[in-house]
Design an enzyme around this catalytic site. Sequence first.
Site, PDB file in Angstrom:
ATOM      1  N   LYS A  45       0.791  -1.397  -0.202  1.00 48.31           N
ATOM      2  CA  LYS A  45       0.045  -0.051  -0.124  1.00 48.31           C
ATOM      3  C   LYS A  45       0.904   1.246  -0.038  1.00 48.31           C
ATOM      4  CE  LYS A  45      -3.433  -0.753  -0.605  1.00 48.31           C
ATOM      5  NZ  LYS A  45      -4.066  -1.597  -1.630  1.00 48.31           N
ATOM      6  N   HIS A 100       7.782  -6.916  -2.489  1.00 52.00           N
ATOM      7  CA  HIS A 100       7.409  -6.447  -1.238  1.00 52.00           C
ATOM      8  C   HIS A 100       8.560  -6.829  -0.255  1.00 52.00           C
ATOM      9  CE1 HIS A 100       3.746  -4.537  -2.058  1.00 52.00           C
ATOM     10  NE2 HIS A 100       2.985  -5.576  -2.236  1.00 52.00           N
ATOM     11  N   SER A 130      -4.849   2.957   4.108  1.00 55.56           N
ATOM     12  CA  SER A 130      -5.097   2.337   2.817  1.00 55.56           C
ATOM     13  C   SER A 130      -5.114   0.644   2.942  1.00 55.56           C
ATOM     14  CB  SER A 130      -4.058   2.411   1.908  1.00 55.56           C
ATOM     15  OG  SER A 130      -4.048   1.910   0.627  1.00 55.56           O
TER      16      SER A 130
END
Length: 286
Positions: A45, A100, A130
């Site tokens: 996010k 990530h 988010s």
Amino acid sequence: MSRDELSLQYHGLFLPKETHSQDSLKFAEDFKFEDSDVIAVTFPKSGTVWMQEILPLILNEGDLTPVQTIPNWDRVPWLEETRLALVMDQLKSPRALVTHFLYDLMPASFHQSKAKIIYVMRNPKDVIVSFYYFHQMAAFLEDPGTFDEFLDKFLDGKLAFGKWTDHVKSWRKPELGDRILYITYEEMKEDLPTALRKISRFLGKNLREEVIQKIAENCSFTVMKNNPMSNFSLVPKVYMDSDKSPFLRKGVAGDWKNHFTSEQLSHLNSVITKELDGFTLPWSLN
């Protein structure tokens, strides 16, 4: 379903089973990086989907074909997710990827290559907001509970990919030298053309100003939100229910001000400041 039922564990991190598998993680470990590769690194996010839009446009010098014909998860796939093995042979050099992963989870070939890295950092307060809404709409993630409960999970590292502080610190490695570019979500929001010039120079592209402006226009929130190749509307509602919350929700900086109480802000600032332990952020947490 609970986090444990929906996730698999990998080096102490919880990853969604819907998008990750033991096979995909093994594929990532064995992935052979090329010197011409570019990988955008983010905590969840923090602008990942934005980079999946930006990178093909810069690398293809403004050609809109990739972003208009190929879903973002295939045009710039995640290193660690199951799709990479399926689209690997379709990626053209220079290949663009996202991840990530923390630095220490990157495959051996990454460390041996000259592949370039763009690390995108976002204000953790907006990351939390988010992430909270994403948990509401993504069936493969646990129910977020109350915002207060979710905040505690975030700070305790009990969400996918662990602690935000661990992630941002892991990628501040002097040995990466000029292989890595650090940029913030906020500076991209404030002045996208300037950020695009910065990224294009880093990638060795001397793009004309009209190309920069074309890319900026096509990477605007409004255009991406209306692009089915970028807005995740192709994903069946059984997995991601946009009626609960659209994937591309607001795309702004500062929405945290509409969600945090003063007590929650104080708690977050205290925990993050302690865990950063002198690590300097590009903005004030206050």
